[in-house]
Scaffold this motif. Structure first.
Motif, short mmCIF file in Angstrom:
data_model
loop_
_atom_site.label_atom_id
_atom_site.label_comp_id
_atom_site.label_asym_id
_atom_site.label_seq_id
_atom_site.Cartn_x
_atom_site.Cartn_y
_atom_site.Cartn_z
N GLU A 80 0.85 -1.18 0.00
CA GLU A 80 0.00 0.00 0.00
C GLU A 80 0.89 1.24 0.00
O GLU A 80 2.05 1.19 0.35
CB GLU A 80 -0.90 0.02 1.24
N GLY A 81 0.31 2.37 -0.36
CA GLY A 81 1.08 3.61 -0.35
C GLY A 81 1.86 3.77 -1.64
O GLY A 81 1.86 2.92 -2.52
N ARG A 82 2.54 4.88 -1.73
CA ARG A 82 3.24 5.27 -2.96
C ARG A 82 4.70 4.87 -2.93
O ARG A 82 5.46 5.32 -2.07
CB ARG A 82 3.12 6.77 -3.14
N TRP A 83 5.12 4.05 -3.87
CA TRP A 83 6.52 3.70 -4.07
C TRP A 83 7.04 4.57 -5.21
O TRP A 83 6.37 4.76 -6.21
CB TRP A 83 6.67 2.22 -4.44
N ARG A 84 8.24 5.10 -5.05
CA ARG A 84 8.85 5.97 -6.06
C ARG A 84 10.15 5.34 -6.53
O ARG A 84 10.90 4.80 -5.73
CB ARG A 84 9.15 7.35 -5.48
N GLU A 85 10.43 5.48 -7.81
CA GLU A 85 11.67 4.93 -8.36
C GLU A 85 12.85 5.82 -7.99
O GLU A 85 12.77 7.04 -8.08
CB GLU A 85 11.58 4.79 -9.88
N PHE A 86 13.93 5.19 -7.56
CA PHE A 86 15.17 5.91 -7.26
C PHE A 86 16.23 5.62 -8.31
O PHE A 86 16.94 6.50 -8.77
CB PHE A 86 15.69 5.55 -5.87
N ALA A 87 16.34 4.37 -8.69
CA ALA A 87 17.29 3.92 -9.70
C ALA A 87 16.66 2.68 -10.33
O ALA A 87 15.69 2.14 -9.80
CB ALA A 87 18.64 3.58 -9.06
N PRO A 88 17.17 2.20 -11.46
CA PRO A 88 16.59 1.00 -12.05
C PRO A 88 16.52 -0.16 -11.05
O PRO A 88 17.53 -0.53 -10.46
CB PRO A 88 17.54 0.67 -13.21
N GLY A 89 15.33 -0.66 -10.83
CA GLY A 89 15.14 -1.77 -9.90
C GLY A 89 15.13 -1.38 -8.43
O GLY A 89 15.07 -2.23 -7.56
N VAL A 90 15.22 -0.07 -8.14
CA VAL A 90 15.29 0.41 -6.76
C VAL A 90 14.17 1.43 -6.55
O VAL A 90 14.06 2.39 -7.31
CB VAL A 90 16.64 1.08 -6.43
N GLU A 91 13.33 1.20 -5.54
CA GLU A 91 12.27 2.14 -5.24
C GLU A 91 12.19 2.35 -3.73
O GLU A 91 12.71 1.56 -2.96
CB GLU A 91 10.93 1.65 -5.81
N TYR A 92 11.56 3.45 -3.35
CA TYR A 92 11.46 3.79 -1.94
C TYR A 92 10.06 4.30 -1.62
O TYR A 92 9.34 4.74 -2.50
CB TYR A 92 12.51 4.84 -1.55
N LYS A 93 9.72 4.21 -0.36
CA LYS A 93 8.44 4.71 0.13
C LYS A 93 8.69 5.38 1.48
O LYS A 93 9.28 4.80 2.38
CB LYS A 93 7.45 3.56 0.30
N ARG A 94 8.27 6.64 1.58
CA ARG A 94 8.37 7.34 2.87
C ARG A 94 7.44 6.68 3.86
O ARG A 94 6.36 6.23 3.52
CB ARG A 94 7.97 8.80 2.72
N LEU A 95 7.85 6.72 5.11
CA LEU A 95 7.00 6.17 6.16
C LEU A 95 6.43 7.31 6.98
O LEU A 95 5.71 8.14 6.47
CB LEU A 95 7.78 5.16 7.01
N TRP A 96 6.76 7.43 8.25
CA TRP A 96 6.08 8.40 9.12
C TRP A 96 6.65 9.81 9.06
O TRP A 96 6.05 10.72 9.60
CB TRP A 96 6.04 7.90 10.56
N ASN A 97 7.78 10.02 8.42
CA ASN A 97 8.31 11.38 8.25
C ASN A 97 9.26 11.40 7.06
O ASN A 97 9.51 10.37 6.43
CB ASN A 97 8.99 11.89 9.52
N ARG A 98 9.78 12.57 6.74
CA ARG A 98 10.69 12.72 5.60
C ARG A 98 11.98 11.94 5.75
O ARG A 98 12.66 11.67 4.78
CB ARG A 98 11.05 14.20 5.41
N ASN A 99 12.35 11.62 6.97
CA ASN A 99 13.65 11.01 7.23
C ASN A 99 13.61 9.49 7.34
O ASN A 99 14.63 8.87 7.60
CB ASN A 99 14.26 11.58 8.51
N THR A 100 12.44 8.89 7.22
CA THR A 100 12.33 7.45 7.41
C THR A 100 11.64 6.84 6.19
O THR A 100 10.58 7.30 5.78
CB THR A 100 11.54 7.13 8.68
N LEU A 101 12.25 5.80 5.63
CA LEU A 101 11.69 5.20 4.43
C LEU A 101 12.03 3.73 4.34
O LEU A 101 12.91 3.23 5.03
CB LEU A 101 12.20 5.94 3.19
#
Length: 145
Positions: free
Chosen positions: A57-78
């Motif tokens: 659930e939530g929004r995953w964003r691409e960082f590099a090919p095959g690598v994605e991230y999703k923020r959790l409870w604040n800007r500093n945690t993912l």
């Protein structure tokens, strides 16, 4: 490390942060469905006393090919999710980065990290390329600048 200054870019560096911000602005603003707000309100008002979010659930964003991230409870945690064979490019950190392996494998130079392992990169440091053979999920936290 204690957050005495204003918070800087939340992820990697200013150039990447600006690039990602422009991607956010490329999509028109959209209101979430009414049912979503009702679900959130119901969760907050319920007897459970917690809010949950499933991995997919939530929004995953691409960082590099095959690598994605999703923020959790604040800007500093993912969460960082890497597909098998993916790599996170080397980059500098403005603040201390803490990384805890949740699943999979992560190779950093001559070390291999697995579930439960910790890896830290100090402020001003450059962390080398991260590679994974089988894919991985990493909990990452950046200390406030």
């Amino acid at each position: 490390m204690s957050g005495e200054q204003n918070q800087g870019p939340w992820f990697v560096d200013e150039e990447t942060d600006q690039y990602l911000a422009s991607l956010d602005l490329a999509m028109p603003a959209d209101e979430p469905p009414d049912a979503l707000w009702a679900r959130i309100a119901g969760s907050l008002a319920g007897d459970k006393g917690h809010v949950g979010l499933r991995l997919n659930e939530g929004r995953w964003r691409e960082f590099a090919p095959g690598v994605e991230y999703k923020r959790l409870w604040n800007r500093n945690t993912l969460l960082l999710r890497c597909a098998p064979g993916a790599a996170v490019p080397d980059h500098e950190h403005r603040t201390y980065e803490h990384a805890v392996m949740v699943s999979g494998d992560l190779m950093v130079e001559d070390q291999v990290f697995g579930p439960g392992d910790y890896q830290g990169t100090p402020a001003g440091g450059t962390h080398p390329i991260w590679r994974t053979r089988t894919g991985c999920l990493v909990l990452v936290h950046y200390e406030a600048a």
